[in-house]
Design a protein around this motif. Structure first.
Motif, mmCIF file in Angstrom:
data_model
loop_
_atom_site.group_PDB
_atom_site.id
_atom_site.type_symbol
_atom_site.label_atom_id
_atom_site.label_comp_id
_atom_site.label_asym_id
_atom_site.label_seq_id
_atom_site.Cartn_x
_atom_site.Cartn_y
_atom_site.Cartn_z
ATOM 1 N N GLU A 1 0.841 -1.183 0.000
ATOM 2 C CA GLU A 1 0.000 0.000 0.000
ATOM 3 C C GLU A 1 0.886 1.247 0.000
ATOM 4 O O GLU A 1 1.977 1.247 0.532
ATOM 5 N N ASP A 2 0.373 2.302 -0.546
ATOM 6 C CA ASP A 2 1.065 3.572 -0.562
ATOM 7 C C ASP A 2 1.207 4.078 0.873
ATOM 8 O O ASP A 2 0.223 4.228 1.592
ATOM 9 N N VAL A 3 2.432 4.361 1.282
ATOM 10 C CA VAL A 3 2.690 4.759 2.665
ATOM 11 C C VAL A 3 2.025 6.093 3.020
ATOM 12 O O VAL A 3 1.650 6.309 4.169
ATOM 13 N N GLN A 4 1.843 6.973 2.053
ATOM 14 C CA GLN A 4 1.145 8.233 2.328
ATOM 15 C C GLN A 4 -0.267 7.963 2.827
ATOM 16 O O GLN A 4 -0.724 8.586 3.789
ATOM 17 N N ASN A 5 -0.967 7.042 2.181
ATOM 18 C CA ASN A 5 -2.323 6.689 2.593
ATOM 19 C C ASN A 5 -2.320 5.931 3.917
ATOM 20 O O ASN A 5 -3.182 6.153 4.764
ATOM 21 N N LEU A 6 -1.369 5.056 4.076
ATOM 22 C CA LEU A 6 -1.286 4.255 5.288
ATOM 23 C C LEU A 6 -1.167 5.132 6.529
ATOM 24 O O LEU A 6 -1.903 4.951 7.495
ATOM 25 N N ILE B 1 12.540 5.101 2.802
ATOM 26 C CA ILE B 1 11.744 5.331 1.599
ATOM 27 C C ILE B 1 12.556 6.168 0.623
ATOM 28 O O ILE B 1 12.916 7.316 0.918
ATOM 29 N N ARG C 1 -1.983 8.193 6.987
ATOM 30 C CA ARG C 1 -3.166 9.042 7.189
ATOM 31 C C ARG C 1 -4.276 8.310 7.924
ATOM 32 O O ARG C 1 -4.968 8.881 8.743
ATOM 33 N N GLN D 1 13.275 6.989 -3.830
ATOM 34 C CA GLN D 1 13.102 6.802 -5.265
ATOM 35 C C GLN D 1 14.494 7.019 -5.828
ATOM 36 O O GLN D 1 14.991 8.146 -5.841
ATOM 37 N N PRO E 1 11.541 10.920 -1.245
ATOM 38 C CA PRO E 1 10.418 11.659 -1.830
ATOM 39 C C PRO E 1 10.011 12.836 -0.942
ATOM 40 O O PRO E 1 10.060 12.753 0.294
#
Length: 96
Positions: A1-6, A21, A8, A23, A28
């Motif tokens: 899962e996208d860590v930004q969403n996680l 994390i 939140r 890139q 990022p």
């Protein structure tokens, strides 16, 4: 899962969170924002620890990150390995 969403929506608390994390060799932008790091602090248990692996590509960005983490966490240790910095951060009482 996208860590930004996680971060939140996660409601659990954790004793240890590790941020590693990248890139390519760049952290990022969202990882170094107040919202993201505040959500990480919220997810830490009372005596929780955040380990943040950061690669310095720009000295100004590194300095800004240190100011931000200093407002949200207590810095226990910074380990320097070449351009990598591993921050060992504890949750502050204000972020409980």
């Amino acid at each position: 899962e996208d860590v930004q969403n996680l971060v939140r929506r996660e409601q659990g608390t954790w004793d240890l969170i590790v941020l590693d994390i990248f890139q390519d060799r760049v952290v990022p932008h969202f990882v170094c924002t107040q919202d993201f790091l505040r959500n990480c602090a919220r997810m830490l248990s009372k005596n929780g620890t955040l380990v943040f692996n950061y690669i310095i590509n720009n000295e100004q960005d590194w300095n800004a990150l240190q100011l931000l983490t200093g407002r949200l966490f207590t810095t226990e240790t910074v380990i320097s390995i070449g351009i990598n910095r591993i921050l060992i951060l504890k949750k502050t009482a204000d972020e409980s």
